[in-house]
Design a protein around this motif. Structure first.
Motif, PDB file in Angstrom:
ATOM      1  N   THR A 258      -5.272   5.188   2.989  1.00  0.00           N
ATOM      2  CA  THR A 258      -5.193   3.548   3.102  1.00  0.00           C
ATOM      3  C   THR A 258      -4.121   3.006   2.143  1.00  0.00           C
ATOM      4  N   LEU A 259      -4.111   3.743   1.069  1.00  0.00           N
ATOM      5  CA  LEU A 259      -3.206   3.475  -0.206  1.00  0.00           C
ATOM      6  C   LEU A 259      -1.600   3.865   0.228  1.00  0.00           C
ATOM      7  N   ALA A 260      -1.446   4.806   1.056  1.00  0.00           N
ATOM      8  CA  ALA A 260      -0.234   5.018   1.457  1.00  0.00           C
ATOM      9  C   ALA A 260       0.107   4.117   2.666  1.00  0.00           C
ATOM     10  N   ALA A 261      -0.765   3.813   3.438  1.00  0.00           N
ATOM     11  CA  ALA A 261      -0.549   2.659   4.393  1.00  0.00           C
ATOM     12  C   ALA A 261       0.028   1.335   3.815  1.00  0.00           C
ATOM     13  N   VAL A 262      -0.703   0.985   2.629  1.00  0.00           N
ATOM     14  CA  VAL A 262      -0.427  -0.299   1.756  1.00  0.00           C
ATOM     15  C   VAL A 262       1.099  -0.141   1.378  1.00  0.00           C
ATOM     16  N   ARG A 263       1.576   1.002   0.742  1.00  0.00           N
ATOM     17  CA  ARG A 263       2.906   1.284   0.384  1.00  0.00           C
ATOM     18  C   ARG A 263       3.759   0.911   1.376  1.00  0.00           C
ATOM     19  N   GLU A 264       3.538   1.604   2.524  1.00  0.00           N
ATOM     20  CA  GLU A 264       4.213   1.642   3.764  1.00  0.00           C
ATOM     21  C   GLU A 264       4.664   0.152   4.208  1.00  0.00           C
ATOM     22  N   ALA A 265       3.666  -0.782   3.954  1.00  0.00           N
ATOM     23  CA  ALA A 265       3.376  -2.054   4.608  1.00  0.00           C
ATOM     24  C   ALA A 265       4.392  -2.786   3.804  1.00  0.00           C
TER      25      ALA A 265
END
Length: 613
Positions: free
Chosen positions: A361-368
């Protein structure tokens, strides 16, 4: 995953370390160990199994007085990644000369190359872990300054880490570092406690520093010097932990899970307190930091999460589209990260994570963020990485959740998602009158949960009829489809029964082939859209001799008569019925697991906070 504790200060370190491990055991319980500093060097005690076994090992140790006399040390409870849960693979790990010890949470991705390098130089390894390689790497750089050695070593590391290490040559000094795995530093009076999360710290202090990625800190007594990987000085502002030590105790309940199930009325009250405006029919969500004008510009909500958080997000998807009339989608966070998602400046990405540290989820945040999207978070842990990196969002205020299986975080997440849907809807097409009605229903959620909890004894009796099965189907439609997924997840997590959740309409597209006398079906049959179709699905199940347990609305005789057994929940709108229905299925799963004699709070192979991929 994995729990880390470190202590340096005025009191004996061992009781602090072991107590901290017990508080963090939900993060991993395959093996446990401690290391303390003494004039004779670093003393390590570790073994496979749970912390209670380690505690007994220390109690029976012939040099217990020496172990207990140290004022600094590190400790670890493990969730195995590299190597099975053996004593040799347990942390702490030593460098080749036994002068450096460390505990580590994360994955060193280039450990094989480093191991080969050190083996070529004549090093001997005693474990299969990637973490022991890191201890050798740090010791290879050690020239009398532990901070410098760790800094130089981490510049060679690929992967993630939350680590605490000590040197036999610098008594009372700890060095901690973080990249991808959480580290919290508790600031006491002439003492400092380091941990993976605040539950191990709160007994001693409420003042805490949350390290950011690439932070490295040297700690001695109460002095904390934080630097970055390039050795420049870093300032981190201390935060106050907003819950009491008693919130992380069982409080007389047999299991943390049962306590947390019964915590839910108050947890939901804390979640919605001050956030509902029934006069205007809207929600007050200042943490989103969005005006109505900015809200109306949101053309799509994209929710990312994993596991229970993703199931909550699916309910949010229904509510946003139902209330606001704008598209909403839910993505598994790891898929969002790796599939190059299509997001734009008029989309809002909402990341859901109880811990605020979930790796995917943290990686998804950074991608967004990199894609230029508006990003917000819905987390429970104040000061967590996802909360800090999004900079906007909503804290649940549900209190600490210790049991591995999530309960009160889920219902608090759903409560917030209903409020977010209401807030967005009022900025779009929802009338004040409709908003007032929804706001009033959200305020009733704690009472609905209390009504379900009052039937705990009856639920235990129902569970006894199903505890002997080894498979189960959960089915639901509309808002109840995500509840079916969550109910199945709870049952498989803690009872080890193979349970699968399906949309009711999917039964005839394959799963019905598995139905027989020994395959029970748990059907969400609450009053609402599509109930007649779900009742037809139940009839199809019964025709194939499958026993049916129905979750039904109180007073619904038709639904009751269609089932072998029922669990009743209060009458309420379909969008709010998800909360009492979910609580009923939590209790059902709990009692099934209890009857089967399962380790409810610490189910096999699981850990609470998934901080590695």
């Amino acid at each position: 995953m994995c729990g880390i504790v470190g202590y340096t200060g005025k009191r004996a370190a061992m009781p602090v370390l072991v107590s901290g491990l017990k508080k963090l055991e939900y993060r991993g319980y395959d093996s446990a160990g401690v290391a303390v500093a003494s004039q004779e060097g670093i003393l390590i005690r570790k073994q496979s199994g749970k912390v209670a076994g380690l505690d007994q090992l220390i109690h029976d140790d012939p040099i217990r007085a020496t172990l207990s006399g140290s004022h600094s040390g590190i400790a670890h409870t493990r969730w195995a990644t590299h190597g099975p849960p053996t004593t040799d693979n347990a942390h702490p790990h030593l460098g080749p000369n036994g002068r450096i010890a460390l505990v580590h949470n994360g994955i060193i991705e280039n450990h094989n190359a480093l191991r080969d390098r050190f083996k070529a130089d004549g090093h001997t390894f005693h474990s299969e872990t990637d973490s022991e390689v890191l201890a050798h790497l740090i010791e290879s750089h050690y020239q009398g300054d532990l901070l410098q050695a760790v800094t130089q070593a981490l510049r060679e590391v690929e992967g993630t880490y939350g680590l605490t290490c000590m040197s036999a040559d610098e008594l009372g000094v700890l060095v901690v570092a973080r990249r991808g795995s959480p580290i919290v530093i508790g600031l006491g009076d002439d003492e400092t406690i380091v941990a993976s999360d605040a539950s191990a710290i709160i007994t001693y202090t409420r003042q805490a520093i949350y390290l950011d990625d690439h932070d490295i800190a040297r700690i001695e007594g109460s002095h904390v010097d934080i630097r970055s990987l390039d050795s420049s000085s870093v300032t981190r502002t201390p935060a106050e932990i907003d819950w009491s030590p008693g919130a992380a105790e069982k409080g007389g309940y047999e299991h943390y899970m049962l306590k947390e199930i019964f915590d839910q009325p108050e947890a939901i009250r804390n979640t919605i307190r001050g956030r509902i405006d029934t006069g205007r029919g809207t929600a007050i969500l200042s943490g989103l930091n969005l005006t109505p004008r900015e809200l109306v510009d949101i053309q799509r909500l994209l929710i990312v999460g994993c596991g229970t958080s993703m199931n909550a997000g699916l309910i949010g998807e229904y509510a946003v589209e139902d209330f606001a009339g704008i598209p909403a989608e839910v993505e598994q966070a790891a898929e969002f990260r790796y599939r190059n998602p299509i997001v734009g400046s008029r989309d809002m990405v909402l990341a859901i994570s109880q811990s605020g540290e979930t790796a995917d989820t943290l990686a998804a945040v950074r991608e967004a963020v990199d894609k230029g999207s508006l990003v917000a978070a819905l987390v429970n842990v104040v000061g967590s990485t996802i909360a800090r990196e999004t900079g906007r969002g909503i804290y649940l205020h549900a209190g600490p959740e210790i049991s591995v299986a999530s309960t009160k975080a889920f219902t608090s997440q759903v409560s917030v998602l209903l409020m977010i849907a209401l807030k967005i809807a009022r900025a779009h097409r929802l009338s004040r009158e409709e908003g007032i009605q929804i706001a009033q229903e959200i305020e009733k959620l704690p009472e609905l949960v209390e009504a379900v909890l009052a039937s705990n004894d009856q639920l235990a009796e129902v569970a006894a009829h199903y505890a002997g099965y080894n498979n189960a189907f959960y089915i639901g439609r509309g808002y109840m489809f995500p509840v079916a997924l969550e109910g199945a997840l709870k049952l498989k997590e803690i009872s080890y029964i193979h349970a699968e959740g399906y949309h009711s309409a999917e039964l005839k597209h394959g799963p019905i082939a598995l139905l027989e006398e020994g395959m029970p079906v748990i059907a969400l049959l609450n009053e609402g859209p599509g109930q007649d179709k779900s009742l037809s699905n139940v009839a199809e199940c019964k025709a194939r001799s499958a026993p049916v347990l129905g979750v039904v609305t109180q007073g619904d005789d038709e639904a009751r008569q269609a089932c072998d057994h029922v669990i009743e929940i209060p009458s309420c709108p379909h969008y709010s019925a998800v909360v009492p229905a979910a609580v009923a299925l939590q209790l059902f799963a709990y009692h099934v697991a209890r009857i089967r004699g399962c380790a409810i709070d610490q189910p096999r192979n699981l850990a609470k906070s998934v901080t590695v991929e």
